[in-house]
Structure formats: C-alpha cells, structure tokens
Design an enzyme around this catalytic site. Sequence first.
Site, PDB file in Angstrom:
ATOM      1  N   ASP A  53       5.850 -55.982  -6.634  1.00  0.00           N
ATOM      2  CA  ASP A  53       4.825 -56.868  -6.066  1.00  0.00           C
ATOM      3  C   ASP A  53       5.267 -58.310  -6.271  1.00  0.00           C
ATOM      4  O   ASP A  53       4.908 -58.951  -7.255  1.00  0.00           O
ATOM      5  CB  ASP A  53       3.479 -56.605  -6.738  1.00  0.00           C
ATOM      6  CG  ASP A  53       2.350 -57.396  -6.099  1.00  0.00           C
ATOM      7  OD1 ASP A  53       2.514 -57.840  -4.947  1.00  0.00           O
ATOM      8  OD2 ASP A  53       1.300 -57.579  -6.755  1.00  0.00           O
ATOM      9  N   ASP A  93       0.048 -61.579 -12.813  1.00  0.00           N
ATOM     10  CA  ASP A  93      -1.377 -61.883 -12.939  1.00  0.00           C
ATOM     11  C   ASP A  93      -2.168 -60.740 -13.551  1.00  0.00           C
ATOM     12  O   ASP A  93      -3.338 -60.898 -13.902  1.00  0.00           O
ATOM     13  CB  ASP A  93      -1.980 -62.248 -11.577  1.00  0.00           C
ATOM     14  CG  ASP A  93      -1.642 -61.229 -10.488  1.00  0.00           C
ATOM     15  OD1 ASP A  93      -1.657 -60.014 -10.772  1.00  0.00           O
ATOM     16  OD2 ASP A  93      -1.343 -61.654  -9.360  1.00  0.00           O
ATOM     17  N   ASP A 140      14.147 -61.485 -15.587  1.00  0.00           N
ATOM     18  CA  ASP A 140      14.377 -61.441 -14.149  1.00  0.00           C
ATOM     19  C   ASP A 140      14.501 -59.977 -13.730  1.00  0.00           C
ATOM     20  O   ASP A 140      15.324 -59.232 -14.277  1.00  0.00           O
ATOM     21  CB  ASP A 140      15.654 -62.215 -13.813  1.00  0.00           C
ATOM     22  CG  ASP A 140      16.000 -62.138 -12.346  1.00  0.00           C
ATOM     23  OD1 ASP A 140      16.745 -61.214 -11.975  1.00  0.00           O
ATOM     24  OD2 ASP A 140      15.522 -62.981 -11.574  1.00  0.00           O
ATOM     25  N   HIS A 161      -4.964 -54.985  -4.111  1.00  0.00           N
ATOM     26  CA  HIS A 161      -4.415 -54.304  -5.279  1.00  0.00           C
ATOM     27  C   HIS A 161      -4.841 -52.834  -5.350  1.00  0.00           C
ATOM     28  O   HIS A 161      -4.061 -51.981  -5.772  1.00  0.00           O
ATOM     29  CB  HIS A 161      -4.826 -55.060  -6.550  1.00  0.00           C
ATOM     30  CG  HIS A 161      -4.201 -56.421  -6.627  1.00  0.00           C
ATOM     31  ND1 HIS A 161      -4.902 -57.571  -6.337  1.00  0.00           N
ATOM     32  CD2 HIS A 161      -2.942 -56.814  -6.944  1.00  0.00           C
ATOM     33  CE1 HIS A 161      -4.109 -58.620  -6.471  1.00  0.00           C
ATOM     34  NE2 HIS A 161      -2.921 -58.193  -6.828  1.00  0.00           N
TER      35      HIS A 161
END
Length: 517
Positions: free
Chosen positions: A400, A330, A382, A305
Amino acid sequence: MILMLMVITFVGSLCSLLYELNLAKSVAHLTGNVILWEAVTVGSFLGALGLGVLEQSKRVASWHDLFHLELKLSLGGAFSIPLILFFHVAYRIYLADVEENSGGLSALTVFGLLCQIPSLVLGFYSGRELPIFLSLGKGKTPQLLSASYMGALAASCLFTLGMQSWEFTQVALATGLGNLLLAAFINWQRGFLKTSIGWWSLGASLLALGAFAWTQGKINEWHLKNFYYNHLRFSHDEKGIQWEGPVGLGDIPEFASHQGPLRRVRSPYQFIDYVWQPASEDQESFSLYLNGHYQFSSAREKNYHRTMVHAPLALVGKIPEQALVLGAGDGLLVRELLKYNDASITLVELDSLMLEEAKKEPLSLLNQQSLSDKRVDIVVADAFRWLQTTDRSFDAIFADFPYPFDGESSRLFTVEFYKLLGKALAAGGFVVANYPLLEASGSQAFAIASQTFHDAGFVKVWWFSVPGESFILATRHPASLKSTPSDLQVVELPGESGYLAHSILKPHHLIATDPFF
C-alpha cells in the site's frame, strides 16, 4: 591572514550550496516533478554561477566588494523562498485552471520558469564570490579551492542530514543569517568602513531578516491555506451548489484567517499535512496529504482499507497467519488485518516519523492504536531493500504505497519489485497491491499491470476496485477464487455486522486475465 580567508571561503561556499539545494528541492516539491525541475533549477544556478565568475573577472577584487556581496547574498537568499511561495500562490489563483494552448507553455511550466529568477540571481552573486576569494588570497589558490570544496561538502551533509525536517523558509533564513554573519565578520576584521555606514547596512539587513523570522510562520500558513482551501470555495443558493473560484492575492491573509486548522510535519522523506474540515455540528474530519498529494479522508477511508483487506480474503477464502504490510505507515490497513485474531503482521515502513504520527492523535483514534498491538512487528526500512535481504515468507503481502510521482517511488511498481514480492510469498500465498488509476484508465491499463505481474512470475492476476481506487490480487500458482461477483454479496467482518461487498465488486469492476465468470 590565509587562515581567515580560508574560513571565509568555507562559509561562503557552504551558504551558496545550501541556497542551491534549497531552491532545487522547493521548486521540485511545488511543481510535483522532482526529476525535471530539480535538474532545471540546479542547471540555472550553475549557469548563473559561470556568468558571475565572468562578470567578476572584469572587476578589481576588494574587501569592500566582498562585504556588499555578502549582504546581497544574505537578503537575496533569505527572501528567495518567500518569493517562490508568492509565485506559487499566484500560479494557483490565476494560472492553475488555465487551459494549455496547443504548442504553448503550460501554466506549470510558466511557474517553474519564474522560480528560476531567484536561482539565477543567487547563482550570479555566488559566482562572483570565488574569484574575489582567489584574488585576495594572492597565490594561495590550492588552499582556497580546498576550503571552497570542503564548504560544499559540509553544505551537502548539513542539508541532507541536519535540515531535512526544516521548512524551506527556515533553511533560507538560517543560510541568509550565515551570509550576514560573514559580512559582519569581514567588517569587524578589516575595519575598512571607518564610518557607521557599514554597521548601518548590517543593522538594516538584520532588521529585515528579523522581520522575516517573525512572519515566516504566517507566510507558510498563507501558502498552505491557499493551496488546500482556495480552490474549494462554494456557495449555496436556489440553483444549488455553485463554485465561487479562488480569492485574489490581496485577500489571502483575511481568507486564511477564516479557514480550518492545518498542521504540517516534515520528515526526512516527505511533508505530512493534516487538513481539517468540519464534518458535522460537533465533529471534525481531516484529510491527510503527503507532499501535497491526497491520501485519504478520515470520513471515507474505511471504504478503501476495508476493500483492500476483506474483499481479497473473501475472494481467496483464506485468512493469512503471517501477513506482510509494505507502506501503510498510518496503521489503517493494519487495523483491518487485526480484526482476524490469528493474524501475525509485519509492517515495513520507511518513514519513522510517519509511524510516530500514527501512534498520536488524530491518527491513533482512526487506526484504533493498531501499531501498539503486540501482534504487529514494525520494521523501519526501505521496502525494496528489505525484501532483497529478508529470508522470511508470508501467506499474504499487502503493498500500500502512495502514488508514484518520482523515480524513487516508481520502482515500487516495477517487475523487479514484484519479483521480490513473489520471492517472499509462502506456497499458496497471494499479493494485494494498490495500483494507480486502473479504474479510470480501463482495460488497457489493466493489461499493462497484468503483464507486469506476469513478467514477475505471477500466474493469476485479478483487478478489483472502489470508486477512484484500484487494486491487484495476484498469485504465483494456478488458483481459482472461492467466491465470484455473482455469489459474493456480504463479507462478514469479525466483530461487525457485515460489509456490503456487492457495492464495490460489481462484474465490470472485477476482471481476470483468465475469465472465471
């Protein structure tokens, strides 16, 4: 009479289609090939359905046969998923490491074909149902066909809208209970079994389903621990670290009891698995998997990251005021962007449950509660469709996404998607995207990726990587990098001592379509 038969037909059709959908989804998930094995499983179920209709045409329909047919469907349907999980455990132990012979079937294909056994059996018995319903209806074919089709519609809605967060074993158990209740209703209504045999059959079936309900949590645990741990058995001796290989089928329960904890969360879109391993004497690290595919380890995720955020910003020499992050629910990529105080971040993530998980431990400890920061605007949508409708523009876009293992996720690595990224870029903006297997595949794969971006309207494309992970940096305008591998030694991180970029940005890891060094 006809109303009762329509209700029975409706429920029977609902249960049969639930079996079909659940089998197809489970086999597709376990093989990792959604398009192929979902189609094969549905096809085998429908083929067996036709054989069942043909077989029933040779028999005389009766309520007695229907009663016993519902019992068979109840037990066969409920235990279909445990059987598939058993096949998968055996495949992982005995076949996963077997080399494919030239011209022969792969081990994965053998596993997928074995999984068609419950599909064929349930399809065959389901095929016998409808002719019995029609025969007992005595001329009420249109009404019964309507009830059957409505049952199929109800099953589709229930499975896609109400059961998407259920385990496959839970769907099978609930559907098996539905067939069992149907059998009990038939026995109660018709009273054709004057003796206690019918109720004994129902009682034995209910006992079997109860035992399955009691143990289904353990069954799932054994399956997951075999999947995640059984191929990671190593021993230490004077020769060093030795791979021991997986334990056998009979040793799985004991083996599972000695492994670290697992936690599975199922969303409408994916399985989210936390797999813990001891990292030191007083700490634990975990790995996150989506649909069984590795995403990151909490002990090593910073390398990925930090590289994806800080390396391109140092190369471009520009801190974005408006940043768009696609995927990365996340919160780990957002954590790195928040180190630049002036950054305003929009995060677009499809899975709302993934976002909820990111706000709870252990992920919230890892992402430093980045998704609760007031500078972060979260959009649950989406990414492809959101980009089609938004009129906003951004200085930097970070895409990502997990590796594409199906058609739905593959579209996020297409010319059409990258055109949408370019449309959302402000003047002078840039795109950073993770790109699977560039480093492992070499210059040919980069040439394909570069051409994809060029076809989408990007002028400059660069590739940079860390071991095992590759990224693309692209702009829609002729630009030169502010730093090159020869002079980029340390990327200063806000509030931190520095990040050694030279360990990841080596000359052979940084390539441009128009060479600049």
